[in-house]
Design an enzyme around this catalytic site. Structure first.
Site, PDB file in Angstrom:
ATOM      1  CD  GLU A 158      -3.196  -0.893   2.010  1.00 38.18           C
ATOM      2  OE1 GLU A 158      -4.349  -1.036   1.596  1.00 38.18           O
ATOM      3  OE2 GLU A 158      -2.941  -0.618   3.205  1.00 38.18           O
ATOM      4  CD  GLU A 232      -4.255  -5.551   2.724  1.00 34.78           C
ATOM      5  OE1 GLU A 232      -5.074  -4.826   3.344  1.00 34.78           O
ATOM      6  OE2 GLU A 232      -3.026  -5.483   2.868  1.00 34.78           O
TER       7      GLU A 232
END
Length: 580
Positions: A158, A232
């Site tokens: 991320e 995710e």
């Protein structure tokens, strides 16, 4: 050997379309004797892949160290995945977030403030390359094209939420390839951060928990060809001390999973099984207010903290069965854990016997925890002050909790989340003691890598306080009582207490801490983690392999006040109130 590649529209395994149905399972949050059980339960839900992060700071607690033993045996974990007939995704970071202390980055790395954090900076990159080399020494032989289970390796994590340094990402990708990783490389970002966090040549994936169709469309704009993947899929959430226990209705999560699979996307459930932040491993968030994360990482996942299927497990299995064949059998439901109790006794009071908890060292200027070796989680600070009037003791910044004692008596507790920095002393002539606690390093955002302890020193009457004795508490060897003694009624900390109890057999337990204050617990030397009366978490999960048939020893370090000095094990977990 099998070949796994990225095709025009699909992942291709030996030339055939392959949909990844993965679940996050962090080996470092699960007792190693239970890995095979959790992996098998993922398979029985219909998953074909296990995803895990790799926590740099757990494997490398000090410079030059790299631990791959016991609960950190990544090689054994990947072998167990393969033994179950499943595939694997490895996400070594170096930054992992994961609500894990410092996002997985070792605190020792940032003792030198000039070392970069998640950017192209030589000293940081040298350390990262050394770390990744050690990880890939394990992972390389487990790649699918060498007969192992590993399909994908992720670069960073991320990153678009933190920065956009493409040179840094390329350095990580280049080192990954140079280390022998030949399977496809991926990145992951939230849909609105994909541009900043991605790198040409690496397959982009997204992270989200709702509005699958919209977010997959955004991903497609950034990833014109190749398979769509939500690597995710947030099917639950984590908890902070002092907040509520987060839950997501199984029917809602299942509907979102159905939308993902209907769109043809691959998926990684975050989490399939959350596990536990044993010991001092939980992280924290700070977006203006510091919020430390609880010990349980149950995450309202399909498999709960103790490894039992939840309604979400069965709902997800039903969804997966619409698209792929699932195994015939399902795990049995949870059974009540043994209800046991024991009296806590044999107090060792920290302020009465500090020398038994560590070694004093003198510092002219008050150091942060990061200036101490090894870095403590708790430290006692001592100095003498003189004067003929009351005064205001002021710290530069408290990270994260400081309890002040004057001539042996408590004066007050300062909390970082309240932005507390000062406390009034009734008189300024005597011995000043401060017990400082690191409650978890920030794991997300710009405060990653910051120091712990007292930052910026202390003043009294506006004048700097110098000449400090510092005692880092050694929590690896806890002092035994000098004499056996009982405890009557409520107990004031900081104090070490012990209890012995017998168990009929090795079995999971749930320790009820509802009548205790704030502290840490060990069972038979295994660090169960932190407890805090403020909740929401009330029980600590005790993995069955830690419990012995016969005699067991519980050790509790109470830092606040304990209303009832008794250890009680209850049949089921109590993770706290929800918003509803």
């Amino acid at each position: 050997m099998p070949e796994f590649v990225i095709g025009e529209t699909d992942f291709l395994l030996d030339g055939r379309p392959f949909r990844i149905l993965s679940g996050a399972l962090h080996y470092f949050r699960v007792h190693p004797d239970l890995w095979a059980d959790r992996i098998d339960k993922a398979r029985r839900m219909g998953l074909n892949t296990i995803e895990t992060y790799v926590p740099w700071n757990a494997h490398a607690p000090a410079p030059g160290e790299f631990d791959l033993s016991g609960g950190l045996d990544l090689d054994r974990f990947l072998r167990l995945v393969a033994d179950a007939g499943m595939y694997a995704i490895v996400r070594p970071g170096p930054y992992i977030c994961a609500e894990w202390d410092n996002g997985g980055l070792p605190a020792w790395l940032f003792r030198d403030p000039s070392v970069g954090v998640r950017r192209y900076e030589p000293r940081y990159l040298d350390a990262v390359r050394e770390y990744l080399t050690r990880v890939y020494e394990v992972v390389v032989s487990h790649q699918v094209d060498r007969g192992g289970p590993v399909l994908l390796v992720q670069v960073e994590n991320e990153y678009g939420a933190f920065g956009d340094d493409k040179r840094y990402l390329k350095a990580l990708a280049d080192h990954t390839r140079a280390s022998g990783i030949t399977v496809p490389l991926t990145t992951v970002d939230q849909p609105d951060m994909l541009e900043a966090g991605s790198l040409e040549g690496l397959h982009r994936t997204a992270s989200f928990g709702s509005n699958a169709e919209v977010r997959l469309a955004i991903l497609r704009e950034h990833q014109p060809t190749g398979p769509l993947m939500c690597s995710e899929f947030w099917n639950g959430w984590f908890d902070n001390w002092g907040a509520h226990h987060h839950t997501t209705p199984a029917v809602d999560s299942a509907a979102e999973l159905d939308a993902l699979l209907a769109a043809g996307a691959s998926v990684n459930l975050y989490m399939f099984h959350g596990g536990t932040n044993f010991g001092f491993t939980s992280g924290a968030n700070d977006k203006g207010v510091y919020q430390p994360i609880v010990t349980s990482y149950d995450y309202d996942a399909p498999l709960d903290e103790a490894g039992h299927p939840t309604p979400k497990y069965h709902a997800f299995r039903d969804v997966i069965a619409r698209y792929h064949k699932v195994p015939d059998s399902v795990p049995p439901p949870a059974r009540p854990a043994p209800a046991l109790s024991a009296v806590l006794r044999d107090p060792v009071r920290l302020l009465d016997a500090p020398d038994r908890f560590g070694t004093w060292e003198f510092h002219e200027e008050l150091p942060s925890f990061d200036e101490l070796t090894p870095m403590p989680r708790l430290a006692l600070l001592r100095t003498r002050v003189s004067g003929d009037r009351p005064g205001i003791l002021t710290f530069g910044e408290v990270r994260d909790r400081a309890t002040v004692f004057f001539d042996g008596g408590p004066v007050g507790t300062l909390l970082r989340e309240h932005h507390d920095r000062a406390v009034a002393l009734p008189r300024a002539n005597g011995e000043l003691l401060v017990l400082v606690e690191d409650q978890g390093r920030v794991d997300y955002g710009p405060r990653i890598g910051e120091a712990k302890g007292i930052i910026g020193g202390a003043t009294l009457h506006g004048e700097p306080l110098a000449g400090w004795d510092v005692l880092p508490l050694d929590l690896t060897v806890l002092p035994a009582p000098v004499t056996a003694s009982t405890v009557e009624g409520p107990v004031a900390g900081p104090v070490l207490l012990r209890a012995s109890f017998d168990a009929d057999a090795s079995a999971d337990l749930f320790l009820d801490t509802g009548e205790w204050g704030k502290g840490i617990v060990w069972l038979n030397g295994f660090p169960l983690g932190r407890y805090w009366r403020r909740g929401p978490q009330r029980t600590l999960y005790v993995p069955g392999p830690v419990v012995r048939a016969g005699a067991n020893e519980l050790v509790v370090l109470e830092l606040d006040t304990m209303l009832d000095p008794a250890a009680r094990f209850v049949p089921r977990p109590l993770l706290g109130h929800t918003e509803a």
